[in-house]
Write a protein that holds these residues in place. Structure first.
Motif, short mmCIF file in Angstrom:
data_model
loop_
_atom_site.label_atom_id
_atom_site.label_comp_id
_atom_site.label_asym_id
_atom_site.label_seq_id
_atom_site.Cartn_x
_atom_site.Cartn_y
_atom_site.Cartn_z
N GLY A 245 0.82 -1.21 0.00
CA GLY A 245 0.00 0.00 0.00
C GLY A 245 0.84 1.25 0.00
N CYS A 246 1.93 1.24 0.77
CA CYS A 246 2.82 2.40 0.83
C CYS A 246 3.55 2.61 -0.50
CB CYS A 246 3.82 2.24 1.97
SG CYS A 246 3.07 2.40 3.61
N ALA A 247 3.92 1.53 -1.17
CA ALA A 247 4.57 1.64 -2.47
C ALA A 247 3.65 2.28 -3.50
CB ALA A 247 5.03 0.27 -2.95
N VAL A 248 2.39 1.87 -3.49
CA VAL A 248 1.41 2.46 -4.41
C VAL A 248 1.20 3.94 -4.10
CG1 VAL A 248 -1.01 2.41 -5.15
CG2 VAL A 248 0.24 0.27 -4.84
N LEU A 249 1.14 4.27 -2.80
CA LEU A 249 0.95 5.66 -2.40
C LEU A 249 2.16 6.51 -2.79
CD1 LEU A 249 -1.28 7.23 -0.95
CD2 LEU A 249 0.02 6.99 1.17
N LEU A 250 3.35 5.94 -2.69
CA LEU A 250 4.55 6.66 -3.11
C LEU A 250 4.50 6.98 -4.60
CD1 LEU A 250 7.37 7.65 -2.15
CD2 LEU A 250 8.25 5.44 -2.86
N LEU A 251 4.03 6.02 -5.39
CA LEU A 251 3.88 6.27 -6.83
C LEU A 251 2.84 7.35 -7.09
CD1 LEU A 251 3.94 2.65 -8.31
CD2 LEU A 251 5.66 4.44 -8.62
N ALA A 252 1.77 7.34 -6.30
CA ALA A 252 0.72 8.34 -6.48
C ALA A 252 1.26 9.74 -6.22
CB ALA A 252 -0.45 8.04 -5.53
N TYR A 253 2.10 9.89 -5.19
CA TYR A 253 2.58 11.22 -4.82
C TYR A 253 3.73 11.70 -5.69
CZ TYR A 253 -0.24 11.63 -0.59
OH TYR A 253 -1.28 11.77 0.28
N PHE A 254 4.63 10.77 -6.09
CA PHE A 254 5.86 11.22 -6.74
C PHE A 254 6.11 10.62 -8.12
CE2 PHE A 254 6.88 11.85 -2.20
CZ PHE A 254 7.22 13.19 -2.24
N GLY A 255 5.35 9.59 -8.50
CA GLY A 255 5.65 8.89 -9.74
C GLY A 255 5.70 9.79 -10.96
N SER A 256 4.63 10.52 -11.21
CA SER A 256 4.58 11.35 -12.42
C SER A 256 5.57 12.50 -12.34
CB SER A 256 3.17 11.88 -12.63
OG SER A 256 2.80 12.75 -11.59
N LYS A 257 5.77 13.05 -11.12
CA LYS A 257 6.69 14.17 -10.98
C LYS A 257 8.13 13.76 -11.32
CE LYS A 257 4.04 16.83 -7.59
NZ LYS A 257 3.90 18.03 -8.46
#
Length: 267
Positions: A245-257
């Motif tokens: 869950g934390c890995a997915v959330l990390l992608l949500a916050y920083f992936g596209s940036k």
């Protein structure tokens, strides 16, 4: 130059605090939570001073990858120090303090992109604050999950010496993990709900990936908590779901940036 100096001072203090706590876990030095909190708090002072310097220079924007990292790092450290006054989470500082310092140092070195500052409404402010707090709490939960997993595996193999002896009992570590997840999920729920309430379109092109990934992370944490309560999920299964869950959330916050600003060099 001033920003770099502040970042280096914060990193040194964060590493010093984490090193003492790490040595205490290995029973090389006595436990000294006051010392660890004090060094971490002093590092946070330099961290905040850097934020003030960047703000005064007009270089701080919440839409920039580097600035997001600086602000979230400060929030994670502050929250960890605060929570450690009431819960035995200071062992998490072994990983999070140096990580916050390294991210701070790297963020200062990233090329800055110019952003136009905009005033935000109270509703958008609520969304931004709840999002940041959710990320901070669940980041602490992720490291807590790793420590709990290592302790759980050691006890399964009847290894009771070393770090295991310095940690709280396994039941307390597990209860603390789920308390952090409950708190993080509540904040994530507020973040998503306020986003749908106050943002024009949560599925607009520039927000769609973040919305989908945030909802996916919410589903992972909600499933974990439901199955823990109804089916008794615990131990390593809880660790894996928490980290997922934390890995997915990390992608949500920083992936596209990361892709836009670092890989494609676009703001």
């Amino acid at each position: 130059m001033q920003a770099l100096s502040l970042a280096v001072l914060a990193l040194i203090l964060y590493i010093a605090a984490a090193s003492w706590q790490g040595l205490a876990l290995m029973r090389r030095v006595p436990q000294n939570p006051l010392l660890v909190r004090s060094m971490g708090a002093l590092g946070l002072v330099f961290h905040i001073a850097l934020i003030i310097v960047l703000t005064d220079k007009g270089q701080l924007s919440t839409t920039s990858l580097s600035n997001n990292a600086i602000l979230l790092g400060a929030l994670v450290v502050a929250l960890l120090i605060l929570v450690s006054l009431f819960k035995p989470v200071l062992n998490v500082s072994v990983a999070l303090f140096p990580l916050a310092g390294l991210i701070l140092l790297l963020a200062v070195g990233l090329p800055d992109t110019q952003h136009v500052a905009h005033s935000i409404s109270p509703g958008i402010a609520l969304h931004a604050l709840s999002s940041a707090l959710a990320f901070a709490v669940l980041s602490i939960a992720a490291v807590q999950a790793v420590i709990f997993g290592l302790q759980n595996q050691a006890l399964r193999h009847h290894q009771t010496r070393g770090i295991v002896q310095a940690l709280p009992p396994l039941t307390i570590m597990e209860r603390l993990l789920f308390e952090l997840i409950w708190s993080g999920l509540a904040l994530l729920t507020l973040s998503i709900a306020s986003g749908f309430a106050f943002l024009d379109n949560m599925f607009a092109q520039h927000l769609a990936h973040k919305t989908v990934l945030s909802l996916t992370a919410w589903g992972i944490f909600a499933t974990l908590l439901f199955c823990h309560h109804r089916l008794g999920w615990r131990g390593m299964r809880a660790v894996r779901w928490t980290l997922g869950g934390c890995a997915v959330l990390l992608l949500a916050y920083f992936g596209s940036k990361v892709i836009l600003e670092v890989v494609l060099n676009r703001s």
